[in-house]
Design an enzyme around this catalytic site. Structure first.
Site, mmCIF file in Angstrom:
data_model
loop_
_atom_site.group_PDB
_atom_site.id
_atom_site.type_symbol
_atom_site.label_atom_id
_atom_site.label_comp_id
_atom_site.label_asym_id
_atom_site.label_seq_id
_atom_site.Cartn_x
_atom_site.Cartn_y
_atom_site.Cartn_z
ATOM 1 N N LYS A 195 0.880 -1.169 0.000
ATOM 2 C CA LYS A 195 0.000 0.000 0.000
ATOM 3 C C LYS A 195 0.917 1.218 0.000
ATOM 4 O O LYS A 195 2.024 1.171 0.530
ATOM 5 C CB LYS A 195 -0.900 -0.015 1.240
ATOM 6 C CG LYS A 195 -1.845 1.173 1.287
ATOM 7 C CD LYS A 195 -3.122 0.871 2.051
ATOM 8 C CE LYS A 195 -4.000 2.115 2.138
ATOM 9 N NZ LYS A 195 -4.496 2.558 0.802
ATOM 10 N N ALA A 215 -12.548 5.109 -2.004
ATOM 11 C CA ALA A 215 -11.871 6.344 -1.632
ATOM 12 C C ALA A 215 -11.271 6.135 -0.246
ATOM 13 O O ALA A 215 -11.726 6.701 0.735
ATOM 14 C CB ALA A 215 -12.828 7.520 -1.639
ATOM 15 N N CYS A 218 -3.429 8.987 -7.504
ATOM 16 C CA CYS A 218 -4.574 8.697 -6.634
ATOM 17 C C CYS A 218 -5.645 9.779 -6.839
ATOM 18 O O CYS A 218 -5.368 10.960 -6.685
ATOM 19 C CB CYS A 218 -4.161 8.659 -5.169
ATOM 20 S SG CYS A 218 -5.586 8.465 -4.092
ATOM 21 N N GLY A 222 -6.171 -6.682 -8.634
ATOM 22 C CA GLY A 222 -6.583 -6.109 -7.349
ATOM 23 C C GLY A 222 -8.015 -6.452 -7.003
ATOM 24 O O GLY A 222 -8.288 -7.404 -6.268
#
Lengths: 261, 306
Positions: free
Chosen positions: B45, B70, B129, B266
């Site tokens: 991460k 989010a 992101c 993912g």
């Protein structure tokens, strides 16, 4: 993966000064120990185990943080978002002589299990511990089923003064249990799990961790060192699986940072 | 006998499946489990400059064809992230990609420097992101100039091979890919989540995600990801990690034919669980057997007109 489904609250029941049950206008086919994510719009979404299955689903919660405190203000007729059921590891019924060890509101996720044990006409000893007499709940219901119910309170206002683990120790010395189930504060469960492993009694533990997704991808609730996901591989694990893990030692917060229990 | 051994910027992978960043990458334990389950490489991460809790829940919501998320770049304090990365490198036998981010161009360099001291096999700069705009501003991946600057800054300061993770939410992804390559990027991850999108619950008239908007992932974004990879492949020489909606071997092969050297997985873990990596590999091998391929190289970029 689903979006939350909006469900009305049919009834709110006070169980103790700090514990309430929310009965929702929804039926879900789920296993004892499984959970759902409850969404309170504008507040947050958190995981809670079912405290009743079969009919309308129920959640029995203790006001501990800001989420549950806000939830406690909700009255009959208000709505919540629900997604689930989740949890690939749930309470599985095994053995004939069963012991259930509950600490405080930890009794709630064990209730669907107790219901099912009774349906299967098995004998169950229920050991229930709480801080004080006022925090005990569902006693008459537990006793009405002719189960052996033993109580411990920290202050001795009801039952034995001390920890429910002390009662468990005595009971294990006297009886031969095939299976122990536990839910409650983690340090209590750790004691129960250690005793079960020492006595070679299979034991199932319901674990709680900070969860974000609930469906096994965010990694927030993984347990060291095997990487088991509480949401997907749990929340119920065998005591053996949890030996030499972070269980009873630390957990991770919303950032992923470790904090000791 | 065919082979699916892959390579990425000089790093050898036993197979072309990679756990993408943000999925099961919080702890060393989790990454080790995924590596053992068959991923060719795993990505952490994103590691950030300081502790962040991310957005309040709900941070994920299911939609047709995938999910919106989010999470908001949550991460422990930098020192703790670095010590977890150290543990990850010790525990994981396969290559480890350390994803990271900064709030400014300089901070990207600072964090890269600290992360590279731990010596992960590869670095991945998360400049795309879509979920932290309120605090961090527009992602650097949205225009060629800032993408180039941030790549340059990191390359000036670290030696570990650098992957730049690009956003699909741009008018011309090829120009951005070309700019990060010219600034020295060693590989490109394409793509980050799409959108962002939004879900409004109509009974309560409330947005479901606390951040209101969230990046979309899952099978519905695969055609967009395939198109992005295809366009990038036309303009760069460096390897591409194709990411977006891959659920099975056929999807992985399609992504490679668009130009990906390896693929990221993912969201599919929700439906297929963690053995997806070995399943995808088996399906790739089966397809290669059936259609007479012996090396992955024969598949990569095959759909482009020569």
């Amino acid at each position: 993966m689903d979006a939350p489904e909006i469900v009305e609250i049919n009834e709110v029941r006070d169980e103790t000064p700090t514990v309430k049950t929310f009965i929702l206008d929804k039926k879900i086919k789920a296993e004892p120990g499984q959970f759902a994510m409850l969404w309170m719009p504008d507040v947050a979404e958190k995981p809670f185990s079912f405290s009743r299955l079969g009919g309308n689903i129920e959640f029995t919660l203790r006001a501990v943080g800001s989420f549950t405190q806000k939830l406690f203000n909700l009255k009959k007729g208000k709505v919540l978002g629900v997604r689930g059921p989740y949890g690939g590891g749930y309470f599985r019924i095994a053995g004939e002589r069963i012991c259930v060890v509950a600490g405080g509101v930890g009794l709630a996720p064990l209730m669907p299990l107790i219901d099912r044990i009774i349906e299967e006409n098995k004998k169950v000893d229920i050991l229930f511990g709480a801080a004080t007499e006022k925090e005990l709940f569902w006693l008459s219901e537990l006793k009405s089923k002719k189960n052996n119910v033993l109580i411990a309170t920290d202050d001795g206002t009801c039952g034995k003064k001390g920890s429910v683990c002390d009662i468990l120790r005595d009971q294990v010395a006297e009886k031969k249990f095939d299976q122990i189930y536990t839910c409650g504060p983690e340090l209590m469960m750790k004691k129960v799990a250690d005793l079960a492993v020492r006595e070679k009694i299979p034991c199932q533990v319901s674990l709680e961790r900070y969860m974000k997704c609930g469906v096994g991808i965010c990694g927030q609730c993984c347990i060291d060192p095997a990487g088991l996901r509480v949401c997907k591989d749990g929340p119920v694990f065998s005591a053996k699986e949890l030996q030499n893990t972070e269980f009873g030692k630390y957990r991770r917060d919303a950032s992923g940072s470790r904090c000791s229990l | 006998m065919n082979s699916i051994v892959s390579s990425l910027a000089g790093v050898r992978l036993m197979n072309p499946t990679i756990l993408s960043s943000g999925i099961l990458g919080v702890s060393a334990a989790s990454l080790q489990r995924i590596a053992k389950s068959g991923a060719g490489a795993v990505t952490t991460k994103s590691i950030g400059p300081a502790k962040r809790e991310g957005h309040p829940t709900p941070v994920v919501v299911g939609v047709t064809g995938g999910i919106l998320n989010a999470v908001g770049l949550s991460c422990p304090p930098l020192e703790e992230s670095l010590s977890e990365l150290k543990k990850t490198l010790k525990a994981v036998k396969s290559p480890v990609i350390a994803s990271f981010y900064g709030r400014t161009i300089e901070e990207f360099g600072d964090v890269a420097e600290r992360v590279s001291e731990i010596k992960p096999d590869l670095l991945e700069a998360n400049i795309s992101c879509p979920n932290a705009e309120n605090e961090l501003g527009k992602p650097f991946a949205i225009d060629p100039e800032s993408a180039e600057k941030v790549t340059q800054e990191i390359k000036d300061r670290v030696r570990i091979p650098l992957i730049m993770k690009l956003s699909p939410n741009v008018a011309d992804i090829a120009s951005i890919a070309a700019s990060v390559e010219s600034a020295g990027a060693d590989a490109i991850s394409a793509v980050n989540t799409v959108g962002p999108g939004m879900v409004i619950n109509i009974e309560t008239a409330k947005p479901v995600l606390s951040n209101r908007f969230g990046g979309m992932s899952g099978p519905a974004i695969k055609p967009i990801a395939v198109r992005c990879v295809y366009q990038i492949y036309e303009v760069v020489e460096i390897p591409i990690i194709g990411i977006g909606g891959i659920q099975n071997g056929r999807d992985a092969i399609e992504m490679m034919m668009a130009g990906a050297n390896v693929v990221g997985i993912g969201t599919a873990v929700i439906e297929k669980d963690i053995n997806i990596f070995s399943n995808v590999c088996n399906e790739i091998i089966q397809f290669m057997d059936e259609w007479g391929y012996t090396q992955l190289d024969e598949l990569i970029g095959k759909s482009h007109l020569k």
